[in-house]
Design a protein around this motif. Sequence first.
Motif, PDB file in Angstrom:
ATOM      1  N   LEU A  91     -41.537  56.922  29.180  1.00 39.34           N
ATOM      2  CA  LEU A  91     -40.269  57.024  28.368  1.00 39.34           C
ATOM      3  C   LEU A  91     -39.753  58.110  28.382  1.00 39.34           C
ATOM      4  O   LEU A  91     -38.588  57.889  28.103  1.00 39.34           O
ATOM      5  N   PHE A  92     -39.895  59.047  27.806  1.00 40.76           N
ATOM      6  CA  PHE A  92     -39.281  60.865  27.394  1.00 40.76           C
ATOM      7  C   PHE A  92     -39.186  61.101  28.326  1.00 40.76           C
ATOM      8  O   PHE A  92     -40.237  61.843  28.190  1.00 40.76           O
ATOM      9  N   SER A  93     -37.899  61.751  28.828  1.00 44.48           N
ATOM     10  CA  SER A  93     -38.145  63.150  29.359  1.00 44.48           C
ATOM     11  C   SER A  93     -38.558  64.404  29.073  1.00 44.48           C
ATOM     12  O   SER A  93     -38.609  64.477  27.469  1.00 44.48           O
ATOM     13  N   ILE A  94     -38.711  65.278  29.382  1.00 43.59           N
ATOM     14  CA  ILE A  94     -38.572  66.532  28.526  1.00 43.59           C
ATOM     15  C   ILE A  94     -37.323  67.297  28.312  1.00 43.59           C
ATOM     16  O   ILE A  94     -37.265  67.980  26.883  1.00 43.59           O
ATOM     17  N   GLU A  95     -36.133  66.941  29.237  1.00 38.24           N
ATOM     18  CA  GLU A  95     -35.114  67.234  27.975  1.00 38.24           C
ATOM     19  C   GLU A  95     -34.717  66.387  27.018  1.00 38.24           C
ATOM     20  O   GLU A  95     -34.031  66.960  26.037  1.00 38.24           O
ATOM     21  N   VAL A  96     -35.024  64.928  27.223  1.00 39.39           N
ATOM     22  CA  VAL A  96     -34.975  64.219  25.436  1.00 39.39           C
ATOM     23  C   VAL A  96     -35.339  65.062  24.219  1.00 39.39           C
ATOM     24  O   VAL A  96     -35.058  65.386  23.681  1.00 39.39           O
ATOM     25  N   LYS A  97     -36.526  65.342  24.925  1.00 39.61           N
ATOM     26  CA  LYS A  97     -37.745  66.137  23.924  1.00 39.61           C
ATOM     27  C   LYS A  97     -37.533  67.074  23.351  1.00 39.61           C
ATOM     28  O   LYS A  97     -36.816  67.488  22.222  1.00 39.61           O
ATOM     29  N   GLU A  98     -37.143  67.495  24.114  1.00 42.73           N
ATOM     30  CA  GLU A  98     -36.540  69.058  23.808  1.00 42.73           C
ATOM     31  C   GLU A  98     -34.933  68.621  22.863  1.00 42.73           C
ATOM     32  O   GLU A  98     -34.898  69.956  22.101  1.00 42.73           O
ATOM     33  N   GLN A  99     -34.195  67.903  23.570  1.00 41.01           N
ATOM     34  CA  GLN A  99     -32.699  67.664  22.508  1.00 41.01           C
ATOM     35  C   GLN A  99     -33.448  67.080  20.849  1.00 41.01           C
ATOM     36  O   GLN A  99     -32.527  67.584  19.979  1.00 41.01           O
ATOM     37  N   TYR A 100     -34.221  66.022  20.702  1.00 42.35           N
ATOM     38  CA  TYR A 100     -34.848  65.861  19.845  1.00 42.35           C
ATOM     39  C   TYR A 100     -35.340  66.762  19.164  1.00 42.35           C
ATOM     40  O   TYR A 100     -35.168  67.483  17.373  1.00 42.35           O
ATOM     41  N   ARG A 101     -35.965  68.106  19.874  1.00 44.54           N
ATOM     42  CA  ARG A 101     -36.375  69.032  18.671  1.00 44.54           C
ATOM     43  C   ARG A 101     -35.226  70.134  18.358  1.00 44.54           C
ATOM     44  O   ARG A 101     -34.999  70.290  17.080  1.00 44.54           O
ATOM     45  N   LYS A 102     -34.284  69.858  18.912  1.00 45.28           N
ATOM     46  CA  LYS A 102     -32.788  70.767  18.991  1.00 45.28           C
ATOM     47  C   LYS A 102     -32.951  69.986  17.289  1.00 45.28           C
ATOM     48  O   LYS A 102     -31.732  71.243  16.399  1.00 45.28           O
TER      49      LYS A 102
END
Length: 384
Positions: A186-197
């Motif tokens: 359910l979590f795209s690479i983009e979403v995960k990268e946003q949280y990491r940022k």
Amino acid sequence: MNKPKLLRVTTVPLSLDKLLSGQLNYMSQYFDVIAVSSDQDYLKRVGIKENVRIFHLEMSRKITPLADFIAVIRLFLYLRKEKPIIVHTHTPKAGIVGMLASKLAGVPYRLHTVAGMPLLEVTGITRKVLNIVERMTYFCATKVYPNSFGLKTIIEENNYCSSTKLKVLANGSSNGIDTSYFSADLFSIEVKEQYRKELQIASDDFVYIFVGRLVTDKGINELVAAFVSLQEKNPKTKLLLVGDYESDLDPLLAETLESIQNNVHIISVGFQMDVRPYFALSHVLVFPSYREGFPNVVMQAGSMGLPSIVSNINGCNEIVIPNENGIIIPVKSASALFTSMELLLTDADLYSELKKNSRSRIVASYEQLTVWKAILEEYLEVCN
């Protein structure tokens, strides 16, 4: 034809909302469900979410004899008015209040789920008092449901009640896991990268996650000590803590608090309504608790595809199978935590194998609807 009435009682509504999420609404197809708990505003929100009636009953997780007596009387009067066929309690304080009041009120089926035993970490006169309360709760109940096989053994070894009252439903757990909801897909690479940022976690950082109360008996002191030592050797690591402190009930050591506050590699985000994004950007769940019933967090992490490092306690050692979906370590051992955390960081083949098996283990054994059906079958059986 009117549905039979079913009361579900917890000390705080957070338990209804999170630990039993969706279950009350499911049961409302078959029963007139009434949710009973403290914190009226939160309880109202749970009632709306689950589409069930509510009854506000102020309770505290602390030892408060006078307030508890008042709660028993208030619930007794409410039960005499409503005349439910089943009262089902969860958590220690709700257990004694709910079981005692329902026995006095003549409720025919009095069910109590044991999802952890705080008294196991207590000694002296307090332990003796809590032992009496535990036995009284089980005496008033017609059935007692430990939510793990390990808890059932502990209850039997301590002679809290007759084995004939005890039953573990399905494979354990109070609510199972909705594996369609707890899914990394359910979590795209983009979403995960946003949280990491937002959390200042680099894409090549190896992230250990803990989800739960930040208290001593969850093993946080040992976890933080182990991570500090590990991070000194392996700079590209982070520890993500998701949960609130309970300084009045079970405070952490001063040096642990100092590390959490001052070590930039330890990221504490507080309590989160949705923990899935944090699982999605992490690599390993570390859950070194001293005691549990059947921890949802370990099932949630597994459903999200994370291997787990857990302490060798009931519940945890039933969900995790060593060298299949995680590692089991001794309780209260910072050195064992360090060794296991370093092993999964440095042994890519082992990590890959554990990760591969993590979700399938949960799907096969703890799917939520399976647990709900087992509880419903028990309700229908005791009613007939």
